[in-house]
Design a protein around this motif. Structure first.
Motif, PDB file in Angstrom:
ATOM      1  N   LYS A 107       0.856  -1.187   0.000  1.00 12.30           N
ATOM      2  CA  LYS A 107       0.000   0.000   0.000  1.00 12.30           C
ATOM      3  C   LYS A 107       0.894   1.240   0.000  1.00 12.30           C
ATOM      4  N   ALA A 108       0.716   2.080  -1.011  1.00 12.95           N
ATOM      5  CA  ALA A 108       1.525   3.294  -1.152  1.00 12.95           C
ATOM      6  C   ALA A 108       0.879   4.451  -0.403  1.00 12.95           C
ATOM      7  N   LEU A 109       1.715   5.253   0.283  1.00 13.77           N
ATOM      8  CA  LEU A 109       1.251   6.414   1.037  1.00 13.77           C
ATOM      9  C   LEU A 109       2.272   7.544   0.914  1.00 13.77           C
ATOM     10  N   THR A 110       1.808   8.767   1.140  1.00 14.97           N
ATOM     11  CA  THR A 110       2.705   9.913   1.243  1.00 14.97           C
ATOM     12  C   THR A 110       2.549  10.485   2.640  1.00 14.97           C
ATOM     13  N   LEU A 111       3.624  10.409   3.427  1.00  9.99           N
ATOM     14  CA  LEU A 111       3.588  10.848   4.815  1.00  9.99           C
ATOM     15  C   LEU A 111       4.566  11.995   5.017  1.00  9.99           C
ATOM     16  N   ALA A 112       4.040  13.172   5.296  1.00 11.64           N
ATOM     17  CA  ALA A 112       4.870  14.363   5.529  1.00 11.64           C
ATOM     18  C   ALA A 112       5.872  14.566   4.389  1.00 11.64           C
ATOM     19  N   GLY A 113       5.397  14.357   3.159  1.00 18.05           N
ATOM     20  CA  GLY A 113       6.248  14.566   1.996  1.00 18.05           C
ATOM     21  C   GLY A 113       7.112  13.382   1.616  1.00 18.05           C
ATOM     22  N   ASN A 114       7.001  12.270   2.340  1.00 13.52           N
ATOM     23  CA  ASN A 114       7.787  11.067   2.049  1.00 13.52           C
ATOM     24  C   ASN A 114       6.904  10.029   1.364  1.00 13.52           C
ATOM     25  N   ASP A 115       7.360   9.533   0.210  1.00 15.39           N
ATOM     26  CA  ASP A 115       6.640   8.476  -0.505  1.00 15.39           C
ATOM     27  C   ASP A 115       7.066   7.124   0.065  1.00 15.39           C
ATOM     28  N   VAL A 116       6.154   6.460   0.756  1.00 14.39           N
ATOM     29  CA  VAL A 116       6.487   5.194   1.412  1.00 14.39           C
ATOM     30  C   VAL A 116       5.573   4.091   0.905  1.00 14.39           C
ATOM     31  N   LEU A 117       6.010   2.879   1.165  1.00 16.77           N
ATOM     32  CA  LEU A 117       5.255   1.704   0.755  1.00 16.77           C
ATOM     33  C   LEU A 117       5.241   0.743   1.929  1.00 16.77           C
ATOM     34  N   ILE A 118       4.054   0.526   2.508  1.00 17.62           N
ATOM     35  CA  ILE A 118       3.956  -0.431   3.609  1.00 17.62           C
ATOM     36  C   ILE A 118       3.410  -1.743   3.049  1.00 17.62           C
ATOM     37  N   GLY A 119       3.819  -2.837   3.661  1.00 18.33           N
ATOM     38  CA  GLY A 119       3.375  -4.146   3.170  1.00 18.33           C
ATOM     39  C   GLY A 119       3.765  -5.240   4.133  1.00 18.33           C
ATOM     40  N   LEU A 126       5.411  -7.223   8.963  1.00 19.95           N
ATOM     41  CA  LEU A 126       5.138  -5.863   8.495  1.00 19.95           C
ATOM     42  C   LEU A 126       6.443  -5.155   8.138  1.00 19.95           C
ATOM     43  N   PHE A 127       6.451  -4.377   7.049  1.00 20.88           N
ATOM     44  CA  PHE A 127       7.643  -3.603   6.686  1.00 20.88           C
ATOM     45  C   PHE A 127       7.210  -2.302   6.010  1.00 20.88           C
ATOM     46  N   LEU A 155       9.900  -2.557 -13.118  1.00 20.00           N
ATOM     47  CA  LEU A 155      10.388  -2.086 -14.408  1.00 20.00           C
ATOM     48  C   LEU A 155      11.648  -2.802 -14.875  1.00 20.00           C
ATOM     49  N   HIS A 156      12.689  -2.818 -14.050  1.00 15.52           N
ATOM     50  CA  HIS A 156      13.962  -3.417 -14.476  1.00 15.52           C
ATOM     51  C   HIS A 156      14.414  -4.578 -13.595  1.00 15.52           C
ATOM     52  N   GLY A 157      13.536  -5.030 -12.700  1.00 16.57           N
ATOM     53  CA  GLY A 157      13.838  -6.232 -11.932  1.00 16.57           C
ATOM     54  C   GLY A 157      14.849  -6.070 -10.824  1.00 16.57           C
ATOM     55  N   SER A 158      15.174  -4.845 -10.427  1.00 21.47           N
ATOM     56  CA  SER A 158      16.079  -4.661  -9.289  1.00 21.47           C
ATOM     57  C   SER A 158      15.388  -5.183  -8.036  1.00 21.47           C
ATOM     58  N   SER A 159      16.146  -5.852  -7.165  1.00 22.61           N
ATOM     59  CA  SER A 159      15.538  -6.443  -5.969  1.00 22.61           C
ATOM     60  C   SER A 159      16.296  -6.022  -4.713  1.00 22.61           C
ATOM     61  N   PHE A 160      15.537  -5.898  -3.619  1.00 16.65           N
ATOM     62  CA  PHE A 160      16.096  -5.390  -2.363  1.00 16.65           C
ATOM     63  C   PHE A 160      15.476  -6.144  -1.191  1.00 16.65           C
ATOM     64  N   LYS A 161      16.245  -6.248  -0.101  1.00 15.22           N
ATOM     65  CA  LYS A 161      15.726  -6.819   1.139  1.00 15.22           C
ATOM     66  C   LYS A 161      14.843  -5.768   1.804  1.00 15.22           C
ATOM     67  N   VAL A 162      13.623  -6.146   2.173  1.00 16.44           N
ATOM     68  CA  VAL A 162      12.705  -5.170   2.773  1.00 16.44           C
ATOM     69  C   VAL A 162      13.071  -4.858   4.220  1.00 16.44           C
ATOM     70  N   THR A 163      13.893  -5.695   4.835  1.00 11.60           N
ATOM     71  CA  THR A 163      14.273  -5.479   6.236  1.00 11.60           C
ATOM     72  C   THR A 163      15.441  -4.506   6.370  1.00 11.60           C
ATOM     73  N   THR A 164      16.334  -4.501   5.402  1.00 12.07           N
ATOM     74  CA  THR A 164      17.532  -3.650   5.484  1.00 12.07           C
ATOM     75  C   THR A 164      17.673  -2.693   4.298  1.00 12.07           C
ATOM     76  N   GLY A 165      16.925  -2.932   3.218  1.00 17.68           N
ATOM     77  CA  GLY A 165      17.075  -2.125   2.008  1.00 17.68           C
ATOM     78  C   GLY A 165      18.261  -2.538   1.152  1.00 17.68           C
ATOM     79  N   GLU A 166      18.961  -3.600   1.562  1.00 15.02           N
ATOM     80  CA  GLU A 166      20.175  -4.033   0.859  1.00 15.02           C
ATOM     81  C   GLU A 166      19.861  -4.461  -0.579  1.00 15.02           C
TER      82      GLU A 166
END
Length: 238
Positions: A107-119, A126-127, A155-166
């Motif tokens: 779920k996409a949200l904009t919080l105080a000017g920050n574009d975040v995605l909770i899921g 939860l992350f 779009l280009h298949g880049s993948s990241f860990k949702v816990t660390t952003g790595e």
């Protein structure tokens, strides 16, 4: 030549519009005031005419002052800050309960000017991550997949860990085109945000820790770059 003749005529017409009706002179017409002024002598008539002209001039002056005042009020002096804006962290409520999210749902949200995605991960954890892919700013909410605890850019298949952003993979699809687009941007990790369930024993809505000054800081850096390029250092621009 014709335009020169028209200008005095137009001025006279405007003057007549502001003159009192008693002193408007029309060909072959004499108003009572005019006849009375003439009967008292040319000097009195001249004085009346001069007084009327003075009144009209004053009216023009007041009208011009009002127009200038309104013109000044309608203009806003543009000034932008270029000072360094420090972070200001705060827990912001999302209006979404964790129980309302299914595993792998986003779920996409904009919080105080920050574009975040909770899921939630496949295991239901939860992350919250930044909604924009660090490659070229593609919204993750537009079709990203959650596989285990990994989120994959649509779009280009880049993948990241949702816990660390790595970063795990960088621009792997489509073949050839994806890797080529990845060469023009340095590899980056995905931005992550702390999140929690508020309320008694975590029974309330999801809250996210965000920098409430992030938008101001971005704008200050943006304008500082533009103004520095112009040699300005006082927040104004040419």
């Amino acid at each position: 030549m014709a335009s020169r003749c028209l200008l005095p005529a137009a001025g006279a017409l405007m003057l007549m519009c502001f003159l009192p009706a008693a002193f408007v002179v029309l060909p072959g017409v004499q108003t009572p005031a005019l006849r009375g002024a003439k009967a008292q002598g040319g000097a009195s008539f001249a004085n009346l005419s001069m007084a009327s002209i003075a009144t009209t001039t004053a009216a023009f002056g007041v009208a011009a002052a009002v127009v200038r005042s309104r013109s000044r009020e309608g203009k806003t002096a543009a000034k932008y800050t270029t000072q360094t804006i420090l972070p200001s962290l705060a827990w912001i409520k999302t209006g979404v309960r964790a129980s309302e999210l299914q595993p792998t749902e986003l779920k996409a949200l904009t919080l105080a000017g920050n574009d975040v995605l909770i899921g939630k991960t496949e295991a239901g954890a939860l992350f919250c991550v930044g909604n924009l892919c660090p490659h070229i700013g593609t919204p993750m909410s537009e079709g990203a997949d959650v596989i285990g605890d990994v989120i994959v850019c649509p779009l280009h298949g880049s993948s990241f860990k949702v816990t660390t952003g790595e970063l795990i993979d960088w621009c792997v699809s489509p073949p050839i085109i994806g890797p080529l687009t990845g060469l023009i941007v340095d590899k980056k990790n995905l931005l992550i945000f702390e999140c929690r369930q508020g309320g008694f024993l975590g029974s309330g809505e999801v809250e996210v820790l965000v920098d409430t000054n992030a938008k101001k800081a971005y704008e200050a850096n943006y304008w500082k770059g533009l103004l520095d390029a112009q040699g300005k250092d006082d927040g104004t621009y040419y």
